[in-house]
Design an enzyme around this catalytic site. Structure first.
Site, short mmCIF file in Angstrom:
data_model
loop_
_atom_site.label_atom_id
_atom_site.label_comp_id
_atom_site.label_asym_id
_atom_site.label_seq_id
_atom_site.Cartn_x
_atom_site.Cartn_y
_atom_site.Cartn_z
N ASP A 1 0.91 -1.29 -0.02
CA ASP A 1 -0.08 0.09 -0.08
C ASP A 1 0.86 1.39 -0.19
OD1 ASP A 1 0.83 -0.87 2.52
OD2 ASP A 1 -0.69 0.01 3.52
N ASP B 1 0.23 8.68 4.89
CA ASP B 1 -0.86 7.86 4.83
C ASP B 1 -1.44 7.80 6.12
OD1 ASP B 1 -3.05 6.24 4.51
OD2 ASP B 1 -1.62 4.74 2.89
#
Length: 252
Positions: free
Chosen positions: A103, A123
């Site tokens: 990710d 993130d």
């Protein structure tokens, strides 16, 4: 049509490429996988799908269940994307590249988009991760507990504080009050200041150390909550990982 899925710890996101045109379909809770309803949630029934691509940080059991449902819905096996030493012109900075979460890697690819400009990516998901890229080389990053995870941990491990209170606390806090006057808002405000101060200091340190001004990009479900507390402007891109996946596929 090519379909792209990002399977996270709590949410599933999807996007499609139709004749080269990108379309972000949104996000749904992971429970739609367990209930086998994600195809209808994304309005993909009867879609003519030529390929499916998957980026996942979910458990092996969840991945297996999702793959089975993709095969049943679209008649094809999804291509599982993974972290590589180099993708789309960006070099991974980890000594063992496979240890960098896919990710994070896809978000890095999406954020840089082939540019050599220095970029700092935050993130804010279950974990809060920071990654730095300079001259198309990933320099490394950090991982700390995410905002929601910190709050949940405090509520779970503090006898006087109940989970139900967390959902009501923000409504009870006085808008003009800097400091909280109850435990629940103390948790909400304190954790928010912690995360924001961490990001602000890190941006300052990186720019002082390198002498360069970074493009700052944020993603993840908690980022909009944090964004107003940040000293620097961050571009918020909800589908950053999916954009990175598309770049990887287009780069071959």
């Amino acid at each position: 049509m090519k379909v792209f899925f990002e399977l996270g710890n709590s949410q599933l996101k999807a996007a499609v490429l139709v004749r080269g045109e990108y379309d972000y379909l949104g996000r749904v809770p992971n429970k739609t996988v367990e209930k086998a309803t994600f195809v209808s949630e994304f309005d993909l029934q009867n879609a003519e799908v030529e390929a499916v691509f998957l980026s996942s940080v979910a458990s092996a059991d969840m991945n297996s269940l999702f793959i089975q449902q993709v095969q049943a819905a679209f008649g094809c096996y999804p291509t599982m994307l993974t972290t590589q030493h180099e993708s789309a012109g960006i070099e991974c900075g980890y000594h063992q590249f496979e240890q960098l979460g896919v990710d994070r890697w896809m978000a890095i690819i999406g954020a840089t988009d082939g540019s050599a400009r220095p970029v700092l990516i935050v993130d804010a998901g279950t974990a809060l991760t920071v990654d730095v890229v300079e001259d198309r080389v990933h320099q490394g990053g950090f991982i700390v507990p995410g905002l929601s995870l910190m709050r949940q941990t405090l509520f779970d491990r503090t006898a006087q504080v109940k989970l139900a209170s967390l959902k009501q606390a923000s409504e009870s806090q006085e808008e003009d009050a800097l400091l909280a006057r109850d435990t629940e808002n103390g948790v909400l405000g304190g954790t928010l200041y912690m995360v924001a101060a961490y990001i602000n200091q890190l941006v300052n340190d990186m720019e002082s150390e390198t002498g360069r001004k970074f493009d700052c990009i944020g993603t993840g479900g908690d980022f909009p909550t944090i964004q107003s507390m940040l000293d620097r402007h961050f571009d918020y891109i909800e589908d950053l990982t999916l954009l990175g996946m598309v770049k990887v596929i287009e780069a071959g």
